[in-house]
Design a protein around this motif. Structure first.
Motif, PDB file in Angstrom:
ATOM      1  N   THR A 233       0.849  -1.190   0.000  1.00  0.00           N
ATOM      2  CA  THR A 233       0.000   0.000   0.000  1.00  0.00           C
ATOM      3  C   THR A 233       0.886   1.242   0.000  1.00  0.00           C
ATOM      4  OG1 THR A 233      -1.701  -1.166   1.263  1.00  0.00           O
ATOM      5  CG2 THR A 233      -1.838   1.233   1.187  1.00  0.00           C
ATOM      6  N   LEU A 234       0.666   2.104  -0.970  1.00  0.00           N
ATOM      7  CA  LEU A 234       1.390   3.371  -1.074  1.00  0.00           C
ATOM      8  C   LEU A 234       0.425   4.510  -0.757  1.00  0.00           C
ATOM      9  CD1 LEU A 234       3.185   2.701  -4.480  1.00  0.00           C
ATOM     10  CD2 LEU A 234       4.089   2.282  -2.201  1.00  0.00           C
ATOM     11  N   HIS A 235       0.904   5.487   0.001  1.00  0.00           N
ATOM     12  CA  HIS A 235       0.062   6.629   0.348  1.00  0.00           C
ATOM     13  C   HIS A 235       0.640   7.911  -0.257  1.00  0.00           C
ATOM     14  CE1 HIS A 235      -2.526   4.474   3.111  1.00  0.00           C
ATOM     15  NE2 HIS A 235      -1.456   3.930   3.677  1.00  0.00           N
ATOM     16  N   GLY A 236      -0.244   8.737  -0.825  1.00  0.00           N
ATOM     17  CA  GLY A 236       0.183  10.046  -1.282  1.00  0.00           C
ATOM     18  C   GLY A 236       0.508  10.932  -0.098  1.00  0.00           C
ATOM     19  N   ARG A 237       1.329  11.964  -0.353  1.00  0.00           N
ATOM     20  CA  ARG A 237       1.641  12.898   0.720  1.00  0.00           C
ATOM     21  C   ARG A 237       0.370  13.584   1.194  1.00  0.00           C
ATOM     22  NH1 ARG A 237       5.682  15.322  -2.523  1.00  0.00           N
ATOM     23  NH2 ARG A 237       4.804  17.369  -2.088  1.00  0.00           N
ATOM     24  N   ILE A 238       0.306  13.842   2.491  1.00  0.00           N
ATOM     25  CA  ILE A 238      -0.867  14.505   3.058  1.00  0.00           C
ATOM     26  C   ILE A 238      -1.026  15.887   2.421  1.00  0.00           C
ATOM     27  CG2 ILE A 238      -1.843  15.455   5.184  1.00  0.00           C
ATOM     28  CD1 ILE A 238      -0.509  13.170   6.698  1.00  0.00           C
ATOM     29  N   LEU A 239      -2.257  16.224   2.047  1.00  0.00           N
ATOM     30  CA  LEU A 239      -2.604  17.498   1.398  1.00  0.00           C
ATOM     31  C   LEU A 239      -1.860  17.666   0.062  1.00  0.00           C
ATOM     32  CD1 LEU A 239      -2.640  19.903   4.497  1.00  0.00           C
ATOM     33  CD2 LEU A 239      -4.546  18.668   3.462  1.00  0.00           C
ATOM     34  N   HIS A 240      -1.597  16.565  -0.612  1.00  0.00           N
ATOM     35  CA  HIS A 240      -0.915  16.628  -1.916  1.00  0.00           C
ATOM     36  C   HIS A 240      -1.619  15.690  -2.889  1.00  0.00           C
ATOM     37  CE1 HIS A 240       2.437  16.358  -4.867  1.00  0.00           C
ATOM     38  NE2 HIS A 240       2.690  17.573  -4.440  1.00  0.00           N
ATOM     39  N   PRO A 241      -2.824  16.056  -3.363  1.00  0.00           N
ATOM     40  CA  PRO A 241      -3.604  15.162  -4.239  1.00  0.00           C
ATOM     41  C   PRO A 241      -2.952  14.901  -5.582  1.00  0.00           C
ATOM     42  CG  PRO A 241      -4.601  17.352  -4.142  1.00  0.00           C
ATOM     43  CD  PRO A 241      -3.516  17.329  -3.102  1.00  0.00           C
ATOM     44  N   GLN A 242      -1.929  15.719  -5.959  1.00  0.00           N
ATOM     45  CA  GLN A 242      -1.289  15.514  -7.256  1.00  0.00           C
ATOM     46  C   GLN A 242      -0.622  14.143  -7.355  1.00  0.00           C
ATOM     47  OE1 GLN A 242      -1.007  18.072  -5.214  1.00  0.00           O
ATOM     48  NE2 GLN A 242      -0.621  20.021  -6.261  1.00  0.00           N
ATOM     49  N   THR A 243      -0.283  13.533  -6.193  1.00  0.00           N
ATOM     50  CA  THR A 243       0.329  12.209  -6.211  1.00  0.00           C
ATOM     51  C   THR A 243      -0.571  11.221  -6.940  1.00  0.00           C
ATOM     52  OG1 THR A 243       1.328  12.716  -4.072  1.00  0.00           O
ATOM     53  CG2 THR A 243       1.396  10.419  -4.777  1.00  0.00           C
ATOM     54  N   GLN A 244      -1.872  11.397  -6.777  1.00  0.00           N
ATOM     55  CA  GLN A 244      -2.844  10.528  -7.442  1.00  0.00           C
ATOM     56  C   GLN A 244      -3.472  11.256  -8.619  1.00  0.00           C
ATOM     57  OE1 GLN A 244      -4.538   9.632  -3.267  1.00  0.00           O
ATOM     58  NE2 GLN A 244      -5.400   8.046  -4.570  1.00  0.00           N
ATOM     59  N   GLY A 245      -2.617  11.756  -9.481  1.00  0.00           N
ATOM     60  CA  GLY A 245      -3.094  12.599 -10.570  1.00  0.00           C
ATOM     61  C   GLY A 245      -4.107  11.922 -11.472  1.00  0.00           C
ATOM     62  N   LYS A 246      -3.916  10.642 -11.760  1.00  0.00           N
ATOM     63  CA  LYS A 246      -4.833   9.948 -12.660  1.00  0.00           C
ATOM     64  C   LYS A 246      -6.203   9.773 -12.011  1.00  0.00           C
ATOM     65  CE  LYS A 246      -0.921   7.553 -14.727  1.00  0.00           C
ATOM     66  NZ  LYS A 246       0.058   8.115 -13.776  1.00  0.00           N
ATOM     67  N   GLU A 247      -6.222   9.486 -10.714  1.00  0.00           N
ATOM     68  CA  GLU A 247      -7.493   9.376  -9.999  1.00  0.00           C
ATOM     69  C   GLU A 247      -8.201  10.726  -9.962  1.00  0.00           C
ATOM     70  OE1 GLU A 247      -9.905   7.739  -8.578  1.00  0.00           O
ATOM     71  OE2 GLU A 247      -9.036   5.864  -9.156  1.00  0.00           O
ATOM     72  N   GLU A 248      -7.446  11.773  -9.662  1.00  0.00           N
ATOM     73  CA  GLU A 248      -8.031  13.114  -9.617  1.00  0.00           C
ATOM     74  C   GLU A 248      -8.593  13.494 -10.985  1.00  0.00           C
ATOM     75  OE1 GLU A 248      -8.435  15.150  -6.979  1.00  0.00           O
ATOM     76  OE2 GLU A 248      -7.672  13.560  -5.691  1.00  0.00           O
ATOM     77  N   SER A 249      -7.861  13.138 -12.036  1.00  0.00           N
ATOM     78  CA  SER A 249      -8.333  13.421 -13.393  1.00  0.00           C
ATOM     79  C   SER A 249      -9.624  12.661 -13.691  1.00  0.00           C
ATOM     80  CB  SER A 249      -7.251  13.043 -14.408  1.00  0.00           C
ATOM     81  OG  SER A 249      -7.714  13.232 -15.722  1.00  0.00           O
ATOM     82  N   PHE A 250      -9.673  11.385 -13.295  1.00  0.00           N
ATOM     83  CA  PHE A 250     -10.891  10.605 -13.520  1.00  0.00           C
ATOM     84  C   PHE A 250     -12.062  11.220 -12.763  1.00  0.00           C
ATOM     85  CE2 PHE A 250     -14.015   7.431 -12.336  1.00  0.00           C
ATOM     86  CZ  PHE A 250     -14.310   6.840 -13.559  1.00  0.00           C
ATOM     87  N   ASN A 251     -11.832  11.635 -11.519  1.00  0.00           N
ATOM     88  CA  ASN A 251     -12.914  12.229 -10.730  1.00  0.00           C
ATOM     89  C   ASN A 251     -13.458  13.493 -11.398  1.00  0.00           C
ATOM     90  OD1 ASN A 251     -12.686  10.230  -8.811  1.00  0.00           O
ATOM     91  ND2 ASN A 251     -11.448  11.441  -7.399  1.00  0.00           N
ATOM     92  N   ARG A 252     -12.532  14.308 -11.935  1.00  0.00           N
ATOM     93  CA  ARG A 252     -12.985  15.526 -12.621  1.00  0.00           C
ATOM     94  C   ARG A 252     -13.775  15.176 -13.879  1.00  0.00           C
ATOM     95  NH1 ARG A 252      -7.707  17.226 -11.264  1.00  0.00           N
ATOM     96  NH2 ARG A 252      -6.984  16.743 -13.375  1.00  0.00           N
ATOM     97  N   SER A 253     -13.280  14.186 -14.633  1.00  0.00           N
ATOM     98  CA  SER A 253     -13.993  13.778 -15.859  1.00  0.00           C
ATOM     99  C   SER A 253     -15.373  13.227 -15.523  1.00  0.00           C
ATOM    100  CB  SER A 253     -13.179  12.714 -16.607  1.00  0.00           C
ATOM    101  OG  SER A 253     -11.946  13.241 -17.035  1.00  0.00           O
ATOM    102  N   MET A 254     -15.447  12.423 -14.488  1.00  0.00           N
ATOM    103  CA  MET A 254     -16.736  11.848 -14.081  1.00  0.00           C
ATOM    104  C   MET A 254     -17.714  12.943 -13.672  1.00  0.00           C
ATOM    105  SD  MET A 254     -17.397   9.091 -11.040  1.00  0.00           S
ATOM    106  CE  MET A 254     -19.050   8.480 -10.653  1.00  0.00           C
ATOM    107  N   LYS A 255     -17.192  13.955 -12.997  1.00  0.00           N
ATOM    108  CA  LYS A 255     -18.052  15.070 -12.576  1.00  0.00           C
ATOM    109  C   LYS A 255     -18.577  15.832 -13.786  1.00  0.00           C
ATOM    110  CE  LYS A 255     -18.080  19.121  -9.524  1.00  0.00           C
ATOM    111  NZ  LYS A 255     -17.283  19.911  -8.554  1.00  0.00           N
ATOM    112  N   ARG A 256     -17.653  16.151 -14.745  1.00  0.00           N
ATOM    113  CA  ARG A 256     -18.046  16.924 -15.930  1.00  0.00           C
ATOM    114  C   ARG A 256     -18.958  16.129 -16.850  1.00  0.00           C
ATOM    115  NH1 ARG A 256     -12.547  17.922 -16.532  1.00  0.00           N
ATOM    116  NH2 ARG A 256     -12.587  16.561 -18.358  1.00  0.00           N
TER     117      ARG A 256
END
Length: 394
Positions: A233-256
């Motif tokens: 299990t790997l964790h992104g840095r706290i308050l650094h969502p860019q570590t999971q850039g692909k997930e963040e991108s998917f979430n934005r696409s799903m929202k739009r």
């Protein structure tokens, strides 16, 4: 210095610039600044000069008259944009080609059609800004997981969308509406994914529930379960969502592309619409990072199948084995040390570290902490694979 463009003909000044560059009188950058032009413009005049081409300005009149796309093709493009209002010109161009439509204009022309028909928003333009990407080399080397922000459905219940992507192929393995983020709710969902796709080598997530402890001071049941399965299990840095850039991108696409375009009535409705969007995302929607291929053309299931039965683990002879109490404590030389309640009733191994007065803690094939015996405090408490930890190149 006053620009020489005003003192001579444009062609003569351009020729003078090129000859000074070729004579290496100054660096190209210095000469471009002196003549008030950009490097690409300078390169253009050098290329034309070397090809014995004219240095005069060429006509900007287009070879073809603008707005000559057949009306039926323009209507098709507008209809497609209305069906997928958050998908850009490049991707719609590819989607139409994939569906074998003929005489489709280039992406820039499609973009002009969007503009003429009032189909481009400021938000869409900002979303098209290129981003720097990295990715794993093969499917299932790392999965990314995240809960998209919860929202209120029409029946007044809250929905927590769980999304899991393969880092290499962007293939969406899970787009599931859940009533909460508790481990007991999430575990059977992930088990179903494992049964269908196998298990990954590593799993990237944030530090929130159920993945990690908020401050990283302990272990969670989720992390220990994954260690039982041999998954790091790997964790992104706290308050650094860019570590999971692909997930963040998917979430934005799903929202739009989904949540802003439709109302979700209840969990049954969410299940249907989420699965429909997941199929669209994997099989139809092109991805810039994949050269406009779809994720399903790049993903293959893991060759490591899921076995819910946890095998026994035998530690090396130079380790001392200790059982963790239900309270999360273990004893070493008449002292108790807290590890985590997630390890309750499990056996860990301890071995003296090469660092003086320190103790390394192991669980199965993971080193899970280093304890300073003098300070009776942990120097670190985080899981690393003893061999092959991917974090050094993450």
């Amino acid at each position: 210095m006053e620009m020489p463009w005003k003192e001579k003909s444009v062609e003569k000044v351009r020729e003078e610039f090129v000859k000074r560059v070729l004579a290496k009188e100054k660096s190209k950058s210095e000469l471009c600044r002196e003549y008030g032009i950009s490097r690409p413009t300078g390169d253009k005049w050098i290329k034309r000069y070397l090809e014995n081409d004219e240095l005069s300005d060429r006509s900007r009149v287009p070879f073809k008259t603008a707005n000559k796309t057949p009306k039926e093709i323009e209507n098709l493009i507008v209809a497609y944009r209305n069906q997928y209002p958050a998908i850009g010109a490049v991707k719609i161009h590819r989607m139409l080609k994939d569906e074998r439509f003929e005489n489709i204009p280039c992406a820039s022309t499609i973009n002009e059609i969007f503009k003429r028909n009032g189909l481009i928003t400021k938000e869409a333009s900002l979303a098209a800004t290129p981003t720097k990407r990295f990715q794993k080399e093969i499917p299932n080397e790392m999965w990314q997981a995240d809960f998209k922000g919860d929202f209120l459905m029409e029946n007044k219940q809250r929905c927590f969308p769980l999304n899991i992507l393969d880092d290499c192929s962007r293939f969406n393995l899970c787009c599931k509406p859940l009533p909460n983020v508790r481990f007991e709710t999430v575990k059977p969902v992930i088990e179903n994914i494992f049964y269908e796709f196998g298990i990954p080598f590593s799993f990237l997530c944030d530090n929130g529930h159920p993945w990690g402890a908020s401050q990283g001071l302990s272990y969670t049941s989720f992390e220990v379960w994954f260690m039982d399965l041999g998954i790091l299990t790997l964790h992104g840095r706290i308050l650094h969502p860019q570590t999971q850039g692909k997930e963040e991108s998917f979430n934005r696409s799903m929202k739009r592309e989904l949540l802003r375009q439709t109302n979700i009535q209840d969990f049954y409705d969410a299940e249907c619409k989420f699965e429909e969007y997941r199929s669209f995302f994997n099989n139809k929607r092109p991805h810039h990072a994949l050269n406009l291929d779809t994720p399903s053309t790049h993903y293959v299931k893991s060759n490591k199948e899921y076995d819910p039965k946890i095998s026994e683990w035998v530690y090396p002879d130079d380790c001392r084995v200790h059982k963790v109490k239900s309270t999360g404590f273990f004893s070493y030389k008449n002292h108790s040390y807290f590890l985590s309640e997630a390890f309750a009733n499990k056996e860990i191994a301890v071995r003296e570290s090469s660092k003086d007065r320190c103790l390394n803690l192991y669980y199965r094939q993971f080193i899970i902490g280093r304890l300073n015996l003098d300070k009776r405090a942990y120097e670190f408490k985080r899981a690393y694979l003893i061999n092959g930890d991917p974090r050094h190149n993450g």
